[in-house]
Design a protein around this motif. Structure first.
Motif, short mmCIF file in Angstrom:
data_model
loop_
_atom_site.label_atom_id
_atom_site.label_comp_id
_atom_site.label_asym_id
_atom_site.label_seq_id
_atom_site.Cartn_x
_atom_site.Cartn_y
_atom_site.Cartn_z
N UNK A 144 0.84 -1.20 0.00
CA UNK A 144 0.00 0.00 0.00
C UNK A 144 0.88 1.25 0.00
N UNK A 145 0.63 2.20 -0.89
CA UNK A 145 1.45 3.42 -0.95
C UNK A 145 1.26 4.26 0.30
N UNK A 146 2.33 4.89 0.76
CA UNK A 146 2.29 5.71 1.98
C UNK A 146 2.37 7.19 1.60
N UNK A 147 1.33 7.91 1.94
CA UNK A 147 1.26 9.33 1.62
C UNK A 147 1.93 10.16 2.71
N UNK A 148 2.92 10.99 2.32
CA UNK A 148 3.62 11.86 3.26
C UNK A 148 2.84 13.15 3.43
N UNK A 149 3.17 13.88 4.48
CA UNK A 149 2.46 15.14 4.73
C UNK A 149 2.75 16.18 3.66
N UNK A 150 3.87 16.03 2.93
CA UNK A 150 4.19 16.99 1.87
C UNK A 150 3.54 16.63 0.54
N UNK A 151 2.70 15.57 0.53
CA UNK A 151 2.00 15.18 -0.68
C UNK A 151 2.71 14.17 -1.54
N UNK A 152 3.98 13.90 -1.25
CA UNK A 152 4.71 12.86 -1.97
C UNK A 152 4.33 11.48 -1.44
N UNK A 153 4.57 10.46 -2.27
CA UNK A 153 4.13 9.10 -1.94
C UNK A 153 5.34 8.17 -1.90
N UNK A 154 5.43 7.38 -0.82
CA UNK A 154 6.48 6.37 -0.71
C UNK A 154 5.96 5.07 -1.30
N UNK A 155 6.73 4.49 -2.22
CA UNK A 155 6.32 3.26 -2.90
C UNK A 155 7.31 2.15 -2.62
N UNK A 156 6.78 0.95 -2.38
CA UNK A 156 7.62 -0.25 -2.27
C UNK A 156 6.93 -1.35 -3.07
N UNK A 157 7.67 -1.96 -3.99
CA UNK A 157 7.05 -2.96 -4.87
C UNK A 157 8.10 -3.94 -5.37
N UNK A 158 7.64 -5.05 -5.93
CA UNK A 158 8.53 -6.06 -6.48
C UNK A 158 8.06 -6.47 -7.86
N UNK A 159 8.99 -6.97 -8.67
CA UNK A 159 8.69 -7.37 -10.03
C UNK A 159 9.76 -8.33 -10.51
N UNK A 160 9.45 -9.14 -11.53
CA UNK A 160 10.48 -10.01 -12.10
C UNK A 160 11.67 -9.20 -12.59
N UNK A 161 12.84 -9.80 -12.53
CA UNK A 161 14.06 -9.13 -12.96
C UNK A 161 13.93 -8.70 -14.41
N UNK A 195 0.21 11.85 -6.96
CA UNK A 195 -0.73 11.38 -5.94
C UNK A 195 -1.48 10.14 -6.43
N UNK A 196 -1.60 9.13 -5.59
CA UNK A 196 -2.29 7.89 -5.95
C UNK A 196 -3.80 8.04 -5.70
N UNK A 197 -4.61 7.60 -6.65
CA UNK A 197 -6.06 7.71 -6.49
C UNK A 197 -6.54 6.82 -5.34
N UNK A 198 -5.75 5.81 -4.99
CA UNK A 198 -6.17 4.92 -3.90
C UNK A 198 -6.34 5.68 -2.59
N UNK A 199 -5.59 6.78 -2.43
CA UNK A 199 -5.71 7.54 -1.18
C UNK A 199 -7.08 8.19 -1.03
N UNK A 200 -7.74 8.45 -2.15
CA UNK A 200 -9.09 8.99 -2.08
C UNK A 200 -10.05 7.96 -1.49
N UNK A 201 -9.82 6.68 -1.81
CA UNK A 201 -10.65 5.62 -1.24
C UNK A 201 -10.27 5.36 0.21
N UNK A 202 -8.98 5.47 0.51
CA UNK A 202 -8.51 5.30 1.89
C UNK A 202 -9.17 6.34 2.81
#
Length: 215
Positions: A34-51, A86-93
Protein backbone atom coordinates in the motif's frame (compact mmCIF):
# COMPACT_ATOMS: atom_id res chain seq x y z
CA UNK A 1 -19.75 -3.17 17.61
CA UNK A 2 -19.90 -3.68 13.82
CA UNK A 3 -19.63 -7.37 12.97
CA UNK A 4 -19.61 -7.11 9.17
CA UNK A 5 -16.19 -6.66 7.57
CA UNK A 6 -16.06 -6.92 3.79
CA UNK A 7 -13.26 -7.70 1.38
CA UNK A 8 -13.40 -5.55 -1.75
CA UNK A 9 -11.38 -5.64 -4.95
CA UNK A 10 -11.19 -2.68 -7.32
CA UNK A 11 -9.67 -2.26 -10.79
CA UNK A 12 -8.20 1.10 -11.77
CA UNK A 13 -7.87 2.05 -15.44
CA UNK A 14 -6.91 5.34 -17.03
CA UNK A 15 -4.93 6.71 -14.09
CA UNK A 16 -1.65 8.32 -15.12
CA UNK A 17 0.26 6.60 -12.31
CA UNK A 18 4.02 6.02 -12.76
CA UNK A 19 3.76 2.32 -11.86
CA UNK A 20 0.77 1.76 -14.12
CA UNK A 21 2.50 3.49 -17.01
CA UNK A 22 5.70 1.53 -16.37
CA UNK A 23 3.89 -1.84 -16.57
CA UNK A 24 2.47 -0.80 -19.91
CA UNK A 25 5.80 0.37 -21.33
CA UNK A 26 7.91 -2.47 -19.88
CA UNK A 27 5.25 -5.22 -20.14
CA UNK A 28 5.79 -6.50 -16.59
CA UNK A 29 3.56 -7.19 -13.58
CA UNK A 30 4.32 -5.31 -10.36
CA UNK A 31 3.20 -6.38 -6.87
CA UNK A 32 3.07 -3.37 -4.57
CA UNK A 33 2.55 -2.66 -0.90
CA UNK A 34 0.00 0.00 0.00
CA UNK A 35 1.45 3.42 -0.95
CA UNK A 36 2.29 5.71 1.98
CA UNK A 37 1.26 9.33 1.62
CA UNK A 38 3.62 11.86 3.26
CA UNK A 39 2.46 15.14 4.73
CA UNK A 40 4.19 16.99 1.87
CA UNK A 41 2.00 15.18 -0.68
CA UNK A 42 4.71 12.86 -1.97
CA UNK A 43 4.13 9.10 -1.94
CA UNK A 44 6.48 6.37 -0.71
CA UNK A 45 6.32 3.26 -2.90
CA UNK A 46 7.62 -0.25 -2.27
CA UNK A 47 7.05 -2.96 -4.87
CA UNK A 48 8.53 -6.06 -6.48
CA UNK A 49 8.69 -7.37 -10.03
CA UNK A 50 10.48 -10.01 -12.10
CA UNK A 51 14.06 -9.13 -12.96
CA UNK A 52 13.78 -6.84 -15.98
CA UNK A 53 16.02 -3.86 -16.73
CA UNK A 54 13.23 -2.20 -18.73
CA UNK A 55 11.20 -1.45 -15.59
CA UNK A 56 14.03 0.38 -13.82
CA UNK A 57 14.88 2.24 -17.02
CA UNK A 58 11.27 3.30 -17.52
CA UNK A 59 10.93 4.52 -13.94
CA UNK A 60 14.26 6.35 -14.11
CA UNK A 61 12.99 8.29 -17.11
CA UNK A 62 9.81 9.34 -15.30
CA UNK A 63 10.39 12.79 -13.79
CA UNK A 64 7.80 12.08 -11.08
CA UNK A 65 9.94 9.27 -9.61
CA UNK A 66 12.83 10.16 -7.28
CA UNK A 67 15.37 8.22 -5.22
CA UNK A 68 14.74 4.90 -6.97
CA UNK A 69 16.51 2.07 -5.12
CA UNK A 70 16.60 -1.47 -6.50
CA UNK A 71 17.56 -4.61 -4.59
CA UNK A 72 18.20 -7.52 -6.94
CA UNK A 73 17.50 -11.21 -6.37
CA UNK A 74 17.88 -14.31 -8.52
CA UNK A 75 14.97 -13.37 -10.74
CA UNK A 76 12.95 -10.85 -8.68
CA UNK A 77 13.79 -7.27 -7.72
CA UNK A 78 12.47 -5.14 -4.87
CA UNK A 79 12.06 -1.41 -5.57
CA UNK A 80 11.69 1.56 -3.26
CA UNK A 81 11.18 5.14 -4.38
CA UNK A 82 9.43 8.44 -3.84
CA UNK A 83 6.69 9.49 -6.25
CA UNK A 84 5.45 13.02 -6.79
CA UNK A 85 2.25 11.63 -8.35
CA UNK A 86 -0.73 11.38 -5.94
CA UNK A 87 -2.29 7.89 -5.95
CA UNK A 88 -6.06 7.71 -6.49
CA UNK A 89 -6.17 4.92 -3.90
CA UNK A 90 -5.71 7.54 -1.18
CA UNK A 91 -9.09 8.99 -2.08
CA UNK A 92 -10.65 5.62 -1.24
CA UNK A 93 -8.51 5.30 1.89
CA UNK A 94 -9.93 8.62 3.11
CA UNK A 95 -13.40 7.05 2.85
CA UNK A 96 -12.42 3.98 4.88
CA UNK A 97 -10.85 1.52 2.41
CA UNK A 98 -8.07 -0.51 4.09
CA UNK A 99 -5.61 -1.46 1.36
CA UNK A 100 -4.08 -4.95 1.70
CA UNK A 101 -2.39 -5.40 -1.68
CA UNK A 102 -2.02 -3.82 -5.11
CA UNK A 103 -0.94 -5.28 -8.42
CA UNK A 104 -0.08 -3.22 -11.50
CA UNK A 105 -0.26 -4.70 -14.99
CA UNK A 106 -1.07 -3.59 -18.51
CA UNK A 107 -1.30 0.07 -17.60
CA UNK A 108 -3.81 -0.44 -14.77
CA UNK A 109 -3.97 -1.65 -11.19
CA UNK A 110 -5.98 -4.11 -9.11
CA UNK A 111 -6.23 -3.33 -5.41
CA UNK A 112 -7.63 -5.55 -2.69
CA UNK A 113 -8.58 -4.50 0.79
CA UNK A 114 -11.29 -4.35 3.44
CA UNK A 115 -14.10 -2.05 4.53
CA UNK A 116 -15.87 -2.19 7.88
CA UNK A 117 -19.62 -2.27 7.29
CA UNK A 118 -21.88 -1.58 4.30
CA UNK A 119 -22.18 2.14 5.11
CA UNK A 120 -18.41 2.51 4.65
CA UNK A 121 -18.60 0.44 1.46
CA UNK A 122 -21.26 2.79 0.09
CA UNK A 123 -19.03 5.77 0.84
CA UNK A 124 -16.07 4.11 -0.86
CA UNK A 125 -18.21 3.22 -3.88
CA UNK A 126 -19.51 6.78 -4.17
CA UNK A 127 -15.94 8.11 -4.11
CA UNK A 128 -14.87 5.49 -6.67
CA UNK A 129 -17.67 6.68 -8.95
CA UNK A 130 -16.18 10.18 -8.86
CA UNK A 131 -12.66 8.94 -9.64
CA UNK A 132 -11.22 8.11 -13.04
CA UNK A 133 -11.66 4.52 -14.18
CA UNK A 134 -12.34 2.65 -10.91
CA UNK A 135 -14.68 -0.35 -10.98
CA UNK A 136 -15.62 -2.82 -8.25
CA UNK A 137 -14.52 -6.32 -9.28
CA UNK A 138 -15.90 -8.29 -6.35
CA UNK A 139 -16.91 -8.00 -2.70
CA UNK A 140 -17.50 -10.68 -0.07
CA UNK A 141 -17.64 -10.97 3.74
CA UNK A 142 -14.37 -11.42 5.59
CA UNK A 143 -14.55 -14.72 7.47
CA UNK A 144 -13.66 -14.97 11.14
CA UNK A 145 -10.57 -17.04 10.28
CA UNK A 146 -9.25 -14.40 7.85
CA UNK A 147 -7.74 -11.95 10.32
CA UNK A 148 -4.94 -11.33 7.82
CA UNK A 149 -4.76 -11.81 4.04
CA UNK A 150 -3.72 -15.23 2.77
CA UNK A 151 -0.71 -13.73 1.06
CA UNK A 152 0.54 -12.06 4.23
CA UNK A 153 -0.06 -15.13 6.42
CA UNK A 154 1.83 -17.42 4.03
CA UNK A 155 4.28 -14.88 2.56
CA UNK A 156 2.71 -14.98 -0.90
CA UNK A 157 2.56 -12.16 -3.42
CA UNK A 158 -0.90 -11.17 -4.72
CA UNK A 159 -0.03 -12.79 -8.07
CA UNK A 160 0.95 -16.05 -6.40
CA UNK A 161 -2.18 -16.05 -4.25
CA UNK A 162 -4.37 -15.42 -7.32
CA UNK A 163 -2.65 -18.21 -9.28
CA UNK A 164 -3.19 -20.72 -6.47
CA UNK A 165 -6.81 -19.71 -6.01
CA UNK A 166 -7.69 -19.87 -9.71
CA UNK A 167 -5.83 -23.17 -10.15
CA UNK A 168 -7.77 -24.65 -7.24
CA UNK A 169 -11.11 -23.33 -8.49
CA UNK A 170 -10.51 -24.75 -11.98
CA UNK A 171 -9.53 -28.19 -10.70
CA UNK A 172 -5.84 -28.05 -11.55
CA UNK A 173 -5.01 -29.81 -8.27
CA UNK A 174 -7.81 -32.37 -8.58
CA UNK A 175 -7.07 -36.08 -9.08
CA UNK A 176 -7.36 -36.71 -11.94
CA UNK A 177 -6.45 -33.17 -13.04
CA UNK A 178 -9.45 -31.34 -14.55
CA UNK A 179 -7.59 -28.44 -16.21
CA UNK A 180 -4.12 -28.14 -17.75
CA UNK A 181 -1.51 -25.52 -16.94
CA UNK A 182 -2.22 -23.91 -20.32
CA UNK A 183 -5.92 -23.55 -19.44
CA UNK A 184 -5.23 -22.04 -16.02
CA UNK A 185 -2.69 -19.65 -17.53
CA UNK A 186 -5.25 -18.57 -20.14
CA UNK A 187 -7.78 -17.86 -17.37
CA UNK A 188 -5.18 -15.73 -15.59
CA UNK A 189 -4.19 -13.98 -18.80
CA UNK A 190 -0.51 -14.98 -18.54
CA UNK A 191 1.80 -17.46 -20.24
CA UNK A 192 2.08 -21.09 -19.16
CA UNK A 193 5.69 -20.55 -18.04
CA UNK A 194 4.67 -17.51 -15.94
CA UNK A 195 1.89 -19.51 -14.26
CA UNK A 196 4.20 -22.43 -13.47
CA UNK A 197 6.84 -20.04 -12.09
CA UNK A 198 4.25 -18.38 -9.82
CA UNK A 199 3.06 -21.82 -8.72
CA UNK A 200 6.59 -23.00 -7.96
CA UNK A 201 7.37 -19.91 -5.90
CA UNK A 202 4.04 -20.09 -4.04
CA UNK A 203 4.60 -23.75 -3.19
CA UNK A 204 8.13 -22.97 -1.99
CA UNK A 205 6.81 -20.22 0.31
CA UNK A 206 4.07 -22.49 1.67
CA UNK A 207 6.44 -25.38 2.32
CA UNK A 208 9.00 -23.11 4.00
CA UNK A 209 6.29 -21.69 6.26
CA UNK A 210 5.04 -25.17 7.19
CA UNK A 211 8.36 -27.01 7.51
CA UNK A 212 10.72 -24.15 8.32
CA UNK A 213 13.45 -22.33 6.42
CA UNK A 214 15.79 -25.32 6.55
CA UNK A 215 14.15 -27.21 3.68
Amino acid sequence: MIDECLVAEFRIEGDDCPLARATEDAAVTVDAAAPQLRTDGNVLLRFSAPLDDRLATTLDRDERIRYLHVTGGDDTCTYRCLSKHPCVVHELVDEGFLVESMQYSGGGATMRGAVVGYDVLRGVMEKAGQTVGITLQRVYPLRADEDEPIGRAWDLTPAQEESLRVALELGYFAIPRERTANEVAAELGISKSAFLERLRRAQQSLFQTIFGESI
